[in-house]
Design a protein around this motif. Structure first.
Motif, PDB file in Angstrom:
ATOM      1  N   PRO A   7      -3.360   4.940   1.585  1.00  0.00           N
ATOM      2  CA  PRO A   7      -3.913   4.416   2.413  1.00  0.00           C
ATOM      3  C   PRO A   7      -3.657   3.950   3.467  1.00  0.00           C
ATOM      4  O   PRO A   7      -2.286   4.259   3.714  1.00  0.00           O
TER       5      PRO A   7
ATOM      6  N   ARG B  27      -3.113   0.691   6.551  1.00  0.00           N
ATOM      7  CA  ARG B  27      -3.024  -0.194   6.651  1.00  0.00           C
ATOM      8  C   ARG B  27      -3.289  -0.583   7.925  1.00  0.00           C
ATOM      9  O   ARG B  27      -1.647  -0.878   8.088  1.00  0.00           O
TER      10      ARG B  27
ATOM     11  N   ASP C 192       0.655  -1.235  -0.274  1.00  0.00           N
ATOM     12  CA  ASP C 192      -0.038  -0.302   0.409  1.00  0.00           C
ATOM     13  C   ASP C 192       1.024   1.344   0.145  1.00  0.00           C
ATOM     14  O   ASP C 192      -0.251   1.734  -0.046  1.00  0.00           O
TER      15      ASP C 192
END
Length: 565
Positions: free
Chosen positions: A118, A120, A102
């Motif tokens: 993002p 995570r 990511d």
């Protein structure tokens, strides 16, 4: 490196280059490293890892770390909990295997993280190639907005030296030799951060340990994991180490941690499923294969029926989601809280039982005897780990680590299939009559209840009519092929018949609440807690069916519900 010095140095270099620095509030400080400039709160610590390579990179207090983390051998074993923090390190070969899928790269000539980067598992990763640095930001649940503001404040200084993220930094997807921890009887240890290869090799030849617990996922991991890569996993398993994968995420709602399991059982179960899905993704990226056990770390918590129900619901979701992905489920917790509660619910089919337990009971007994907290027959088939001492420093082969000591009696085993209707919503405020041609979520629920092994279509078709007629005939109900209140009641009440009363909790209470909603044609909150509303609904049902109105759900009340009365 002192944070005040860092701020002054950053401003001085900017002024010397003839650049106008952005205003910095008195409550903020500017940190610069390798041409990357970022503004953080003045209260954050700043640690120069180039000067103090032995420093533990820990996130339980807000800190900026500059440089590559060392071997992390000084991290306290028992750290749990995460605030906000940054690790800013040079882009070089050291990063191999540590750049997540990511991660995002900033546009040329910029340093600010894209707003769409993002997060995570509480981690945001940004490669700033124009400054030649990788920035890893971590946050707890309440800190994400503040951390994103920090990342978006970033800029470049005159000293920036570009470097591209090498393709080799992306982690290879290898597989460990076999499921972990596999079959093993003997001693193991766990540490906040996976030890360096040099430490693992020294301990392999000198220590009594052959198993190691590693935190692979979870938003409350307190330590960085610079050593934990797919290559590290592959190397350890090839050399004979057994790995114990851990996830430390949401904690009991009655605990003091910032990230908590919901007190609503249905939500708690969904949270457990989400955590399992994330943990499996992490396990697969590290090469830890299906068939492995992954342990949910639920730290010690206080007593209380609703808290217990939340934890057990979370673990049900955790277990079902792991099973659906081919993994075994484990629970790490204090023997006197999570393990005791799991043992008390061992035979309760309303919860999905974990496959393995790992109990913290620091009694210095090198065995898997759980004493008064869980009967020996529970999880008695090579399904136990005992953490018998904690927060101790040991040195083997000249390498020191702060650890918890464990004794394992574990074996690889088959993964049970998910329970009937796992993942299908059967909780509704009302259960409408259903007939030929009906569609939607209630139809899906009815199809699942009629045939748990089937695949619901969401349309009340000919097969559903036939299944409804067969169910009605078997339960002495009018055979209409339609699902009305009586059929709904019998479908929703099906299962075991434990005695329930005010104060009871768990999935059996949820099943009761659903059945009462259908039988009384009024909403009874499906929360898994036998409170005042459920008590009144039970008494109303008993009165209306000429049963003893005592508020206790025993054989007669269950029998009436399961008969569709």
């Amino acid at each position: 490196m002192d944070s005040t010095v860092v701020a002054v140095a950053a401003l001085a270099s900017t002024l010397a280059a003839g650049l106008a620095p952005a205003p910095v509030a008195a409550t903020a400080q500017v940190v610069s490293y390798h041409g990357y400039r970022v503004t953080v709160p003045a209260s954050w610590r700043v640690v120069d890892l180039d000067r103090t390579p032995s420093a533990c990179v820990r996130f339980d207090s807000p800190t900026v770390y500059l440089g590559h983390p060392g071997d992390q051998s000084t991290c306290p074993a028992g750290l749990v909990g995460r605030g906000a923090g940054l690790v800013v390190e040079p882009i070089d070969a050291t990063l191999a295997g540590r750049v997540g899928a990511d991660a995002r790269t900033t546009a040329p000539g910029t340093a600010a993280a894209p707003p769409t980067t993002p997060s995570r598992d509480g981690t945001i990763q940004v490669a700033v190639e124009s400054a030649g640095v990788l920035v890893t930001a971590v946050h707890g649940g309440a800190d994400e907005v503040a951390v994103r503001q920090v990342l978006e404040s970033a800029g470049l200084t005159a000293g920036a030296v570009p470097a591209r993220l090498p393709a080799s930094a992306q982690p290879p997807r290898t597989a460990a030799a076999s499921p972990q921890p596999g079959t093993f009887l003997g001693r193991g240890f766990d540490a906040c951060a996976a030890p360096s290869q040099a430490t693992m090799d020294a301990w392999l030849t000198s220590s009594p340990y052959r198993a190691v617990g590693v935190y692979i996922s979870g938003g409350l991991r307190a330590c960085a994991q610079p050593n934990l890569t797919a290559s590290w996993v592959d190397t350890q398993t090839a050399k004979g180490w057994h790995l114990i994968p851990l996830d430390v995420g949401r904690q009991a709602p009655c605990s003091s941690y910032s990230s908590k399991i919901s007190s609503t059982p249905a939500t708690a179960k969904a949270q457990g499923g989400d955590a399992a899905a994330t943990s499996v993704t992490a396990a697969q990226a590290l090469g830890i294969p299906a068939g492995s056990a992954i342990y949910a770390d639920i730290e010690g918590y206080g007593s209380g029926a609703s808290c217990t129900a939340a934890v057990l619901s979370y673990l049900s979701g955790w277990t079902e989601a792991l099973h659906a992905r081919g993994y075994l489920s484990g629970l790490y917790s204090s023997a006197s809280s999570g393990i005791r509660d799991a043992a008390n619910a061992y035979t309760n089919t309303g919860y999905t039982r974990v496959d393995h337990i790992w109990f913290a009971w620091w009694n210095d007994a090198v065995n898997t005897d759980s004493g008064p907290y869980a009967p020996a027959s529970y999880w008695g088939d090579h399904q136990r780990i005992h953490q018998y001492q904690g927060n101790v420093s040991e040195t083997w082969g000249g390498r020191s680590v702060n650890i918890d000591r464990n004794y394992l009696d574990v074996a690889a085993g088959p993964v049970e299939p998910p329970p009937p209707c796992a993942g299908t919503n059967v909780d509704f405020a009302a259960y409408p009559p259903l007939g030929e041609g009906a569609t939607g979520a209630p139809v899906t629920a009815a199809q699942c209840l009629l045939d748990p092994a089937g695949t619901p279509s969401g349309t009340f078709d000919a097969a559903t009519i036939a299944a409804t007629r067969a169910f009605q005939q078997a339960h002495n109900l009018p055979v209409t092929g339609q699902v009305e209140a009586h059929t709904w009641t019998a479908l929703l009440a099906a299962g075991d018949t434990p005695t329930l009363r005010s104060g009871s909790t768990g999935p059996a209470v949820r099943r009761l609440q659903r059945a009462l909603t259908a039988a009384l044609s009024r909403t009874v909150a499906v929360d898994g807690v036998f409170g005042s509303q459920t008590d009144q609904a039970v008494r109303d049902y008993q009165t209306s069916r000429a049963l003893a109105s005592d508020g206790v759900v025993g054989g007669q009340t269950w029998g009436a519900l399961q008969a569709g009365r």
